[in-house]
Design a protein around this motif. Structure first.
Motif, PDB file in Angstrom:
ATOM      1  N   ILE A 346       0.848  -1.203   0.000  1.00  0.00           N
ATOM      2  CA  ILE A 346       0.000   0.000   0.000  1.00  0.00           C
ATOM      3  C   ILE A 346       0.879   1.248   0.000  1.00  0.00           C
ATOM      4  O   ILE A 346       0.640   2.201  -0.752  1.00  0.00           O
ATOM      5  CB  ILE A 346      -0.935  -0.019   1.241  1.00  0.00           C
ATOM      6  N   ARG A 347       1.917   1.192   0.868  1.00  0.00           N
ATOM      7  CA  ARG A 347       2.807   2.372   0.929  1.00  0.00           C
ATOM      8  C   ARG A 347       3.499   2.598  -0.417  1.00  0.00           C
ATOM      9  O   ARG A 347       3.660   3.719  -0.872  1.00  0.00           O
ATOM     10  CB  ARG A 347       3.855   2.170   2.035  1.00  0.00           C
ATOM     11  N   GLU A 348       3.865   1.498  -1.054  1.00  0.00           N
ATOM     12  CA  GLU A 348       4.524   1.590  -2.365  1.00  0.00           C
ATOM     13  C   GLU A 348       3.586   2.248  -3.375  1.00  0.00           C
ATOM     14  O   GLU A 348       3.984   3.153  -4.120  1.00  0.00           O
ATOM     15  CB  GLU A 348       4.875   0.164  -2.819  1.00  0.00           C
ATOM     16  N   ARG A 349       2.334   1.784  -3.378  1.00  0.00           N
ATOM     17  CA  ARG A 349       1.361   2.343  -4.329  1.00  0.00           C
ATOM     18  C   ARG A 349       1.102   3.813  -4.042  1.00  0.00           C
ATOM     19  O   ARG A 349       0.976   4.632  -4.941  1.00  0.00           O
ATOM     20  CB  ARG A 349       0.049   1.556  -4.260  1.00  0.00           C
ATOM     21  N   GLN A 350       1.013   4.128  -2.723  1.00  0.00           N
ATOM     22  CA  GLN A 350       0.766   5.535  -2.357  1.00  0.00           C
ATOM     23  C   GLN A 350       1.926   6.414  -2.827  1.00  0.00           C
ATOM     24  O   GLN A 350       1.718   7.502  -3.361  1.00  0.00           O
ATOM     25  CB  GLN A 350       0.589   5.667  -0.847  1.00  0.00           C
ATOM     26  N   ARG A 351       3.157   5.888  -2.603  1.00  0.00           N
ATOM     27  CA  ARG A 351       4.326   6.683  -2.998  1.00  0.00           C
ATOM     28  C   ARG A 351       4.332   6.886  -4.513  1.00  0.00           C
ATOM     29  O   ARG A 351       4.540   7.994  -5.007  1.00  0.00           O
ATOM     30  CB  ARG A 351       5.616   5.984  -2.555  1.00  0.00           C
ATOM     31  N   ALA A 352       4.025   5.808  -5.247  1.00  0.00           N
ATOM     32  CA  ALA A 352       3.984   5.916  -6.705  1.00  0.00           C
ATOM     33  C   ALA A 352       2.906   6.904  -7.126  1.00  0.00           C
ATOM     34  O   ALA A 352       3.095   7.718  -8.042  1.00  0.00           O
ATOM     35  CB  ALA A 352       3.715   4.542  -7.313  1.00  0.00           C
ATOM     36  N   VAL A 358       2.639  14.518  -8.435  1.00  0.00           N
ATOM     37  CA  VAL A 358       3.572  15.658  -8.501  1.00  0.00           C
ATOM     38  C   VAL A 358       3.930  15.960  -9.960  1.00  0.00           C
ATOM     39  O   VAL A 358       3.913  17.102 -10.400  1.00  0.00           O
ATOM     40  CB  VAL A 358       4.845  15.349  -7.684  1.00  0.00           C
ATOM     41  N   ARG A 359       4.190  14.852 -10.693  1.00  0.00           N
ATOM     42  CA  ARG A 359       4.536  15.057 -12.112  1.00  0.00           C
ATOM     43  C   ARG A 359       3.367  15.680 -12.857  1.00  0.00           C
ATOM     44  O   ARG A 359       3.519  16.566 -13.674  1.00  0.00           O
ATOM     45  CB  ARG A 359       4.922  13.723 -12.756  1.00  0.00           C
ATOM     46  N   ALA A 360       2.139  15.209 -12.520  1.00  0.00           N
ATOM     47  CA  ALA A 360       0.942  15.735 -13.208  1.00  0.00           C
ATOM     48  C   ALA A 360       0.747  17.209 -12.876  1.00  0.00           C
ATOM     49  O   ALA A 360       0.365  18.017 -13.737  1.00  0.00           O
ATOM     50  CB  ALA A 360      -0.282  14.933 -12.783  1.00  0.00           C
TER      51      ALA A 360
END
Lengths: 376, 147
Positions: A346-352, A358-360
């Protein structure tokens, strides 16, 4: 929930057990089973009550083996009983047949048969008795001048007195020939009253007390007046295989409590409702708690914990709660690894997600799409 | 009046008797090596105690009681005993004692005298316990109107 077999070495497990056994030993003489049976009757009574097995000497052994842990002792008794055959059911005994050694009625001052305090410290201060450090085997009743009172009298249940006055409804025709046996059949909901009484009678003392107390503390409608509390011995009778006559094998020490609950605001004919408690051993706290819960469960409401039979019966049993709570300390490596993997994922997905957001944000805004939802 | 010659009364007296006393009686009975067969081995078993709750008068199961029953045939007479608790030796001895009295064994007078003593002690103990309890009988008094 995940389970996994683990190995830790049989020898190491034996060492841990030996260390446990060592804790029972000290410089004094080893505590004899007979001493526990004779001097710590409240403890053995509680173990028998919660184990659902009346066996004073084995209860003393179980208390010794469990080093005073009553629920563990009750567990040992239940494990032992599970290896035994059932000889039969006893003939049904009436509580009025009890040979009472104590009976007090908080409701009726002049109860027929009298108020018999029996062996109690209820009316004395709870102060440590430092004299017991040195021990004293003098019988404090040795110089009593006791009158000959003849054979023990049967004391009329207070409910009978209320019934004579019409303040308690007359019982319906007995509809139960063979009561439910919750040691052999699972409890189904809504439970029959006989199943409720059996489960409460072998409930864990702390749980029965706490849930009963919850009703008194405002999480319930029942605030009873105790009609009476009795301690005494009830006969255990079987039909003799040769004569067919009911014969007494032994007596069980029990504690009984009856309560009246006013329900005049709810009925056209003002009468009392009631609660009943009966349990093995000298355990007034539990018997009274059972009485409150019996009266509460009869309201069959989901509004309060004590009035919800499913809630009460699912949480009251010491073996169930002991097992579930204490199993948490056993290895849960697969469960925990699974939880760790999930949280990391979940943390990985949230970070991604945060990074792509941010990029958007750094890109020029696009016009909104027709029909887009926030629920994704 | 409890009569050790009555099978039901004898059952209750044997159940209340010390296992060591029963073993002594049984040894005396077996001294001449009479024919004995064990019809039911003494093994701890359970009796579910049923109680009728006093308000709705419905029976319920209070809990199980540990007992040890045993049955024998001694020289053509059957004997049955059940002792409270885990008491294999006492139960087997009790069954032999029961059969001995039922069959009129020569030890019967001694056994009957011993069981009568059990009855006396049981009655005395009950009376003493009751008298001690009655010695704590109290009359509560309401204190309305008193300051």
């Amino acid at each position: 929930m995940g389970y996994v077999a683990v190995t830790a070495g049989e020898e190491i497990i034996e060492r841990a057990e030996q260390l446990f056994e060592k804790q029972r030993l000290d410089e004094d003489e080893e505590l004899a089973v007979g001493q526990i049976d004779g001097q710590l009757g409240r403890l053995t009574g509680q173990a028998m009550s919660e184990g659902g097995l009346y066996a004073p000497r084995l209860a003393a052994l179980a208390v010794k083996q469990a080093q005073g842990d009553t629920v563990e002792a009750a567990f040992l008794l239940r494990a032992y009983r599970s290896t035994l055959e059932r000889f039969d059911e006893s003939t049904t005994v009436e509580p009025s047949e009890m040979i009472a050694s104590r009976r007090v009625s908080p409701a009726f001052k002049d109860v027929p048969g009298g108020q018999i305090l029996g062996a109690t410290k209820d009316y004395t201060q709870r102060l440590l008795d430092f004299d017991l450090f040195d021990g004293d085997t003098t019988d404090p009743t040795a110089d009593w001048d006791i009158d000959d009172e003849g054979e023990p009298e049967e004391l009329t249940n207070v409910t009978e007195l209320l019934r004579e006055e019409g303040l308690l409804h007359a019982p319906e025709e007995a509809t139960v020939d063979e009561p439910t046996d919750t040691t052999r059949e699972s409890v189904t909901h809504p439970p029959a009253r006989d199943a409720v009484l059996q489960e409460l009678a072998r409930g864990e003392t702390g749980a029965v007390t706490a849930l009963g107390y919850s009703a008194l503390r405002g999480y319930g409608q029942v605030h009873p007046t105790l009609a009476e509390v009795r301690v005494g011995r009830l006969p255990v009778r079987i039909d003799h295989p040769y004569t067919g006559e009911a014969v007494t094998v032994t007596h069980t020490e029990v504690t009984e409590s009856e309560a009246v609950v006013p329900v005049y605001e709810k009925r056209a004919d003002p009468q009392f409702a009631f609660g009943y408690g009966l349990t093995f051993g000298r355990n007034e706290r539990k018997a009274i708690g059972m009485t409150v819960l019996d009266a509460s469960i009869q309201l069959d409401s989901e509004a309060e914990p004590a009035e919800n039979p499913e809630f009460v019966l699912d949480t009251i049993d010491g073996m169930d709660s002991f097992g579930f709570i204490e199993h948490l300390k056993l290895p849960h490596y697969v469960t925990f690894q699974s939880i760790l993997d999930r949280i990391r994922s979940i943390r990985e997905r949230q970070r991604a997600g945060d990074e792509s957001k941010v990029r958007a944000d750094e890109q020029p805004a696009e016009p909104p799409t027709q029909g887009a939802s926030d629920d994704d | 009046m409890v009569d050790p010659h009555d099978r039901s009364d004898r059952f209750e007296l044997i159940a209340a008797c010390e296992a060591a006393t029963l073993a002594r009686f049984a040894n005396d009975v077996l001294e001449d090596d009479p024919p004995l067969s064990v019809r039911q081995e003494p093994r701890p078993q359970l009796v579910m105690q049923q109680v009728r709750e006093p308000v709705q008068r419905q029976p319920f199961n209070l809990g199980e009681v540990l007992v040890t029953p045993a049955e024998v045939e001694l020289d053509g007479a059957r004997g049955f005993a059940m002792l409270p608790g885990k008491a294999e030796r006492g139960a087997l001895s009790g069954a032999i004692v029961d059969a001995a009295v039922a069959g009129g064994h020569e030890e019967t007078p001694t056994i009957v005298a011993g069981l009568e003593k059990v009855a006396d002690r049981r009655r005395e103990r009950r009376q003493t316990e009751w008298a001690e309890s009655k010695h704590t009988a109290v009359e509560f008094e309401s204190m309305e109107g008193q300051q």
